[in-house]
Scaffold this motif. Structure first.
Motif, PDB file in Angstrom:
ATOM      1  N   ARG A 110       0.835  -1.211   0.000  1.00 11.09           N
ATOM      2  CA  ARG A 110       0.000   0.000   0.000  1.00 11.09           C
ATOM      3  C   ARG A 110       0.864   1.254   0.000  1.00 11.09           C
ATOM      4  NH1 ARG A 110      -2.754  -2.701   4.525  1.00 11.09           N
ATOM      5  NH2 ARG A 110      -4.449  -3.978   3.681  1.00 11.09           N
ATOM      6  N   ALA A 111       1.969   1.210   0.716  1.00  9.50           N
ATOM      7  CA  ALA A 111       2.856   2.375   0.784  1.00  9.50           C
ATOM      8  C   ALA A 111       3.440   2.698  -0.591  1.00  9.50           C
ATOM      9  CB  ALA A 111       3.972   2.127   1.793  1.00  9.50           C
ATOM     10  N   VAL A 112       3.840   1.634  -1.321  1.00 15.12           N
ATOM     11  CA  VAL A 112       4.403   1.838  -2.654  1.00 15.12           C
ATOM     12  C   VAL A 112       3.343   2.393  -3.598  1.00 15.12           C
ATOM     13  CG1 VAL A 112       5.378   0.676  -4.666  1.00 15.12           C
ATOM     14  CG2 VAL A 112       6.197   0.102  -2.380  1.00 15.12           C
ATOM     15  N   GLU A 113       2.143   1.825  -3.547  1.00 16.70           N
ATOM     16  CA  GLU A 113       1.063   2.309  -4.413  1.00 16.70           C
ATOM     17  C   GLU A 113       0.719   3.765  -4.113  1.00 16.70           C
ATOM     18  OE1 GLU A 113      -2.391  -0.080  -4.420  1.00 16.70           O
ATOM     19  OE2 GLU A 113      -1.447  -1.788  -5.422  1.00 16.70           O
ATOM     20  N   LYS A 114       0.658   4.094  -2.832  1.00 19.24           N
ATOM     21  CA  LYS A 114       0.331   5.479  -2.471  1.00 19.24           C
ATOM     22  C   LYS A 114       1.431   6.429  -2.933  1.00 19.24           C
ATOM     23  CE  LYS A 114      -1.254   8.458   1.270  1.00 19.24           C
ATOM     24  NZ  LYS A 114      -0.441   9.604   0.910  1.00 19.24           N
ATOM     25  N   MET A 115       2.678   6.005  -2.855  1.00 21.74           N
ATOM     26  CA  MET A 115       3.777   6.845  -3.320  1.00 21.74           C
ATOM     27  C   MET A 115       3.640   7.137  -4.809  1.00 21.74           C
ATOM     28  SD  MET A 115       7.902   6.118  -3.241  1.00 21.74           S
ATOM     29  CE  MET A 115       7.924   6.006  -1.453  1.00 21.74           C
ATOM     30  N   GLN A 116       3.314   6.103  -5.592  1.00 22.40           N
ATOM     31  CA  GLN A 116       3.145   6.297  -7.029  1.00 22.40           C
ATOM     32  C   GLN A 116       1.997   7.259  -7.326  1.00 22.40           C
ATOM     33  OE1 GLN A 116       2.584   2.189  -8.138  1.00 22.40           O
ATOM     34  NE2 GLN A 116       4.758   1.856  -8.567  1.00 22.40           N
ATOM     35  N   GLU A 117       0.885   7.086  -6.641  1.00 24.46           N
ATOM     36  CA  GLU A 117      -0.269   7.964  -6.854  1.00 24.46           C
ATOM     37  C   GLU A 117       0.043   9.394  -6.409  1.00 24.46           C
ATOM     38  OE1 GLU A 117      -3.489   6.194  -4.789  1.00 24.46           O
ATOM     39  OE2 GLU A 117      -3.569   4.404  -6.066  1.00 24.46           O
ATOM     40  N   ASP A 118       0.755   9.525  -5.302  1.00 25.97           N
ATOM     41  CA  ASP A 118       1.090  10.867  -4.809  1.00 25.97           C
ATOM     42  C   ASP A 118       2.004  11.600  -5.780  1.00 25.97           C
ATOM     43  OD1 ASP A 118      -0.444  10.442  -2.604  1.00 25.97           O
ATOM     44  OD2 ASP A 118       1.209  10.079  -1.212  1.00 25.97           O
ATOM     45  N   PHE A 119       3.001  10.894  -6.312  1.00 22.34           N
ATOM     46  CA  PHE A 119       3.901  11.520  -7.283  1.00 22.34           C
ATOM     47  C   PHE A 119       3.127  12.001  -8.508  1.00 22.34           C
ATOM     48  CE2 PHE A 119       8.141   9.835  -5.716  1.00 22.34           C
ATOM     49  CZ  PHE A 119       8.711  11.090  -5.647  1.00 22.34           C
ATOM     50  N   ALA A 120       2.209  11.163  -8.990  1.00 16.76           N
ATOM     51  CA  ALA A 120       1.420  11.541 -10.159  1.00 16.76           C
ATOM     52  C   ALA A 120       0.562  12.766  -9.862  1.00 16.76           C
ATOM     53  CB  ALA A 120       0.535  10.371 -10.596  1.00 16.76           C
ATOM     54  N   GLU A 121      -0.038  12.804  -8.679  1.00 18.61           N
ATOM     55  CA  GLU A 121      -0.887  13.943  -8.313  1.00 18.61           C
ATOM     56  C   GLU A 121      -0.066  15.220  -8.161  1.00 18.61           C
ATOM     57  OE1 GLU A 121      -4.063  15.312  -4.838  1.00 18.61           O
ATOM     58  OE2 GLU A 121      -3.460  13.202  -5.007  1.00 18.61           O
ATOM     59  N   LEU A 122       1.105  15.126  -7.543  1.00 17.72           N
ATOM     60  CA  LEU A 122       1.965  16.300  -7.376  1.00 17.72           C
ATOM     61  C   LEU A 122       2.419  16.833  -8.728  1.00 17.72           C
ATOM     62  CD1 LEU A 122       4.174  15.126  -4.357  1.00 17.72           C
ATOM     63  CD2 LEU A 122       2.274  16.745  -4.302  1.00 17.72           C
ATOM     64  N   ASP A 123       2.768  15.919  -9.629  1.00 14.26           N
ATOM     65  CA  ASP A 123       3.189  16.340 -10.966  1.00 14.26           C
ATOM     66  C   ASP A 123       2.050  17.044 -11.696  1.00 14.26           C
ATOM     67  OD1 ASP A 123       5.115  16.234 -13.298  1.00 14.26           O
ATOM     68  OD2 ASP A 123       3.462  15.075 -14.121  1.00 14.26           O
ATOM     69  N   GLU A 124       0.829  16.564 -11.526  1.00 14.16           N
ATOM     70  CA  GLU A 124      -0.320  17.195 -12.183  1.00 14.16           C
ATOM     71  C   GLU A 124      -0.544  18.614 -11.661  1.00 14.16           C
ATOM     72  OE1 GLU A 124      -3.671  14.684 -11.678  1.00 14.16           O
ATOM     73  OE2 GLU A 124      -3.042  13.222 -13.193  1.00 14.16           O
ATOM     74  N   THR A 125      -0.392  18.813 -10.345  1.00 12.28           N
ATOM     75  CA  THR A 125      -0.591  20.164  -9.804  1.00 12.28           C
ATOM     76  C   THR A 125       0.445  21.135 -10.358  1.00 12.28           C
ATOM     77  OG1 THR A 125       0.779  19.761  -7.825  1.00 12.28           O
ATOM     78  CG2 THR A 125      -1.571  19.218  -7.679  1.00 12.28           C
ATOM     79  N   ILE A 126       1.682  20.682 -10.515  1.00  7.79           N
ATOM     80  CA  ILE A 126       2.723  21.547 -11.077  1.00  7.79           C
ATOM     81  C   ILE A 126       2.439  21.835 -12.545  1.00  7.79           C
ATOM     82  CG2 ILE A 126       5.174  21.659 -11.684  1.00  7.79           C
ATOM     83  CD1 ILE A 126       5.810  20.167  -9.119  1.00  7.79           C
ATOM     84  N   THR A 127       2.016  20.813 -13.284  1.00 12.52           N
ATOM     85  CA  THR A 127       1.707  20.995 -14.698  1.00 12.52           C
ATOM     86  C   THR A 127       0.569  21.989 -14.877  1.00 12.52           C
ATOM     87  OG1 THR A 127       2.451  18.747 -15.205  1.00 12.52           O
ATOM     88  CG2 THR A 127       1.044  19.830 -16.828  1.00 12.52           C
ATOM     89  N   ARG A 128      -0.459  21.894 -14.024  1.00 13.31           N
ATOM     90  CA  ARG A 128      -1.571  22.855 -14.103  1.00 13.31           C
ATOM     91  C   ARG A 128      -1.084  24.273 -13.816  1.00 13.31           C
ATOM     92  NH1 ARG A 128      -4.635  18.684 -11.474  1.00 13.31           N
ATOM     93  NH2 ARG A 128      -6.176  17.827 -12.910  1.00 13.31           N
ATOM     94  N   ARG A 129      -0.204  24.423 -12.846  1.00 12.17           N
ATOM     95  CA  ARG A 129       0.323  25.755 -12.543  1.00 12.17           C
ATOM     96  C   ARG A 129       1.147  26.279 -13.720  1.00 12.17           C
ATOM     97  NH1 ARG A 129      -0.986  29.880  -9.442  1.00 12.17           N
ATOM     98  NH2 ARG A 129      -1.054  28.622  -7.543  1.00 12.17           N
TER      99      ARG A 129
END
Length: 349
Positions: A110-129
């Motif tokens: 679960r920790a690995v999966e959450k890390m992958q999802e978190d990285f993707a979400e953080l990258d999306e917020t930067i891309t939107r900015r």
């Protein structure tokens, strides 16, 4: 909802995750020149030529020296973007969405999966900015930098703007949309030395444009499927409306929004990236860049600091009492227009 009985047969249905897709039509169309630096500030040389004619000279006198074209150096400091996410013990002990009730995953999985999802979400917020910054650069010539402890503006000294008033506004009695486009195209040719080939319209501006009688005659909307008006969705958020064959200008609209949580923090509001009453005359010949400044980082031992170069700089660290793992992603982007007279913005309604 009642409690789950462990004696009843149960089946886990398919997990449906519906998140807004990141759209980057402006960044990918115009700010395609990407460069990274390992410095906090970036110097940009801007050179503007003149339409100078070669001098006539007498054959017995010889050549005549003409002055060199000057340039201006502007220094910019890319603003830092640094969102992060937290993982706690509860996050990895609890069942994740869509996970089986009984044949579940281990906490480490679960920790690995959450890390992958978190990285993707953080990258999306930067891309939107980044997309928002590119839009601000084109539509206003300024990037407001507002955050905790921050309130300043990056100004590119853009002045190629016009606001129509009175009966000249599109949709009113003296409106002349086709004449306006011709006038703005010629202005960019004269001051920016490029041909505009893209016209980006806000929703209301596009509706007023297509309702104009002269526009309808030129585009022949009656032969909707066979003529030059053929709206179609493009993969990156834009909609192609049609082409003005005389000037070879493609017309687009762009339906994308952002969450404005700084103007009124108590009531965040979703706003369109492209103002509804705006028309932008743009050129793919113009030079735009996406620069990335250096990002301060700390080594894994936590003893030395340095500067990392790149478009995305990942980082992670832990804190105790209670145990938490932080996952961060940083970037220092700056969209730069090298030729501030190479496009035109108008507010037509």
């Amino acid at each position: 909802m009642g409690e789950i009985s462990i004696y009843d047969p149960r089946t886990m249905g398919k997990l449906i995750v519906r998140m807004p897709k990141v759209k980057t039509f402006i960044r990918n169309t115009f700010f395609r020149n990407v460069q990274t630096f390992d410095t906090k500030k970036i110097d940009v040389d801007m050179k503007k030529g003149k339409r100078q004619l070669a001098p006539f000279v007498h054959p017995k006198i010889g050549s005549e020296t003409i002055p060199n074209s000057g340039y201006q150096t502007n220094t910019y400091e890319p603003p830092l973007l640094a969102p992060d996410k937290i993982t706690t013990i509860d996050d990895i002990l609890a069942r994740r969405p869509g996970e089986s009730l009984y044949n579940g995953k281990s906490p480490n999985q679960r920790a690995v999966e959450k890390m992958q999802e978190d990285f993707a979400e953080l990258d999306e917020t930067i891309t939107r900015r980044e997309e928002w910054m590119c839009c601000q650069t084109l539509f206003t010539g300024k990037i407001p930098v507002i955050g905790k402890g921050l309130n300043y503006e990056i100004d590119f000294n853009f002045t190629n703007t016009e606001t129509l008033s009175g009966t000249k506004q599109w949709g009113k009695s003296s409106a002349d949309p086709l004449g306006d486009l011709d006038r703005w195209k010629e202005k960019v040719q004269k001051t920016g030395f490029v041909n505009t080939d893209i016209c980006l319209m806000g929703k209301s501006a596009c509706a007023a444009f297509l309702k104009d009688e002269n526009v309808q005659k030129m585009l022949d909307i009656r032969r909707y499927d066979l003529a030059v008006i053929k709206p179609r969705e493009l993969p990156n958020g834009a909609t192609y409306i049609g082409t003005l064959a005389k000037d070879n200008i493609d017309i687009y609209t762009y339906s994308e929004w952002f969450l404005d949580d700084w103007t009124n923090a108590g009531k965040p509001e979703e706003k369109p990236l492209v103002p509804e009453n705006m028309v932008a005359m743009l050129s793919t010949e113009a030079v735009f860049s996406m620069f990335y400044g250096g990002v301060p980082v700390v080594d894994e031992r936590g003893k030395e600091i340095g500067i990392a170069e790149g478009t995305r700089i990942p980082d992670q660290w832990v804190k105790r009492r209670p145990p938490r793992r932080f996952l961060g992603l940083s970037a220092a982007p700056l969209p730069v227009p090298h030729e501030v007279d190479a496009w035109h913005i108008a507010y037509v309604l």
